[in-house]
Enzyme design. Structure first.
Site, short mmCIF file in Angstrom:
data_model
loop_
_atom_site.label_atom_id
_atom_site.label_comp_id
_atom_site.label_asym_id
_atom_site.label_seq_id
_atom_site.Cartn_x
_atom_site.Cartn_y
_atom_site.Cartn_z
N GLY A 141 88.15 15.46 36.32
CA GLY A 141 87.14 15.29 35.29
C GLY A 141 86.96 16.50 34.39
N CYS A 142 85.70 16.88 34.19
CA CYS A 142 85.37 17.96 33.26
C CYS A 142 85.94 19.31 33.69
CB CYS A 142 83.86 18.07 33.10
SG CYS A 142 83.12 16.68 32.22
N ALA A 143 86.26 19.47 34.97
CA ALA A 143 86.86 20.72 35.43
C ALA A 143 88.34 20.80 35.09
CB ALA A 143 86.69 20.86 36.95
N GLY A 144 88.92 19.70 34.59
CA GLY A 144 90.36 19.59 34.46
C GLY A 144 91.03 20.59 33.55
N LEU A 335 83.24 22.98 35.21
CA LEU A 335 82.64 22.32 36.37
C LEU A 335 82.98 20.84 36.32
CD1 LEU A 335 79.12 23.95 35.99
CD2 LEU A 335 80.84 24.58 37.70
#
Length: 349
Positions: A141-144, A335
């Site tokens: 997700g957003c940590a990618g 994160l």
């Protein structure tokens, strides 16, 4: 002495359908007001989101019709592949490379499911070699953006001279659904957009920054903080509204510990390059890391111009930072689901 791993290039791509936040609010109001009375109270979320524009995969009318898995998957295959190729082509061109010179491709995407994955579908158009390593990465997700850059760095470090292409592609708008409505659906409608970013990482070559370290931390018992829930109509956003307080409370000691493993302190970082999440998360990061209000200016600008695109967002921010002139030492942070923090340490060339 082993040559350092460098970032050779960085490029971004956006779909053509640009939406102003005022237009998003009008459409959301029309859809939600009769089915979710609390929308009246939550309407100001659109003003406070920090988003002025975002780009989405399809014209807005497409989202006003019911769509199941098949429709969403078809759009993902078409639009995500196009964004993948546009971002990758631009990154390779900046690095002075062709697709045939790429030794490994790391593909980060969590907003759609495609098998074979995007880099395989792109091989003919991009001219990738048949022996290029394919490394699709799903679920981060957003940590990618940070997690993918960390993985690309590790691959380049393990095989000196190898050219590693990282591509992050997300179509967050495909999670917009008419079938179910909740506070989380309204918040996600206010902040999420679509986009892609790509970069080339290698050792023994000139680049705009050296990657000097990376780290990751997953908090226990936090699976419900962020992610996707699989429903009949497709992926649905899971987003805990307690995320900003969590960041304010938890992020500093974790970042300090990650830096300590590299013999660094917070004071050694000249610039933080953070995935923004949303305005409240930006403010929580500034407070927790002692940066001062307004320090994360590139983060606010990208959020305003593109919304939260999940994994590519932090690379959009890194691109703005390098065009403005990278600080001597930067820490890329993001994160995402897990709940996980990923960091990559950069030194300007």
């Amino acid at each position: 002495m082993t040559a350092s791993v460098k970032l050779l290039s960085l490029a971004t791509a956006s779909p053509p359908n640009d939406l102003a936040q005022d237009d998003v609010f009008e459409v959301a109001h029309r859809i939600f007001i009769s089915r979710f009375p609390e929308f009246v109270r939550m309407g100001p979320v659109f003003d406070r989101a920090g988003v002025r524009h975002r780009q989405i995969a399809r014209p807005v009318d497409w989202y006003l019709q019911p769509h199941g898995w098949a429709d969403r998957a078809a759009v993902y295959d078409e639009v995500a592949l196009d964004l993948f190729c546009r971002a990758a082509e631009a990154a390779l061109a900046e690095a002075g490379l062709s697709g045939a010179e790429v030794d490994a491709i790391v593909t980060v995407s969590t907003t759609g499911v495609s098998t074979p994955s995007l880099e395989a579908r792109a091989m003919g158009r991009m001219g990738f070699r048949s022996d290029a390593a394919r490394v699709p990465l799903f679920g981060v997700g957003c940590a990618g953006g940070a997690t993918g850059l960390s993985l690309a760095y590790r691959l380049a470090k393990a095989q000196p001279g190898a050219k590693v292409l990282l591509v992050c592609v997300e179509l967050c708008s495909l999670a917009f659904r008419l079938e179910e409505l909740s506070k989380t659906d309204i918040i996600s409608t206010a902040i999420f957009g679509d986009g892609a970013a790509a970069c080339v990482v290698s050792s023994g070559a000139d680049g705009f920054a050296a990657v000097t370290g990376c780290a990751e931390h997953t908090w226990p018992d936090t699976l419900g903080v962020m992610g996707w829930r699989i429903g009949e109509g497709g992926l649905a956003v899971v987003l805990d509204q307690a995320l900003p307080p969590f960041v304010r409370r938890e992020i500093r000691p974790v970042v300090e510990a990650m830096l300590a493993r590299q013999d660094l302190r917070l004071e050694d970082i000249d610039r933080f390059i953070c995935h923004p999440g949303g305005m409240k998360v930006i403010e929580a990061l500034e407070g927790a890391l002692g940066l001062g209000q307004g320090a994360l200016d590139h983060e606010r600008e990208v959020l305003a111009d593109h919304g939260n695109m999940s994994s590519p967002t932090v690379l959009f921010i890194l691109d703005r930072a390098r065009r403005a002139g990278l600080s001597k030492r930067s820490l890329v942070t993001a994160l995402g689901p897990g709940f996980t923090a990923s960091t990559v340490t950069l030194e300007a060339a």
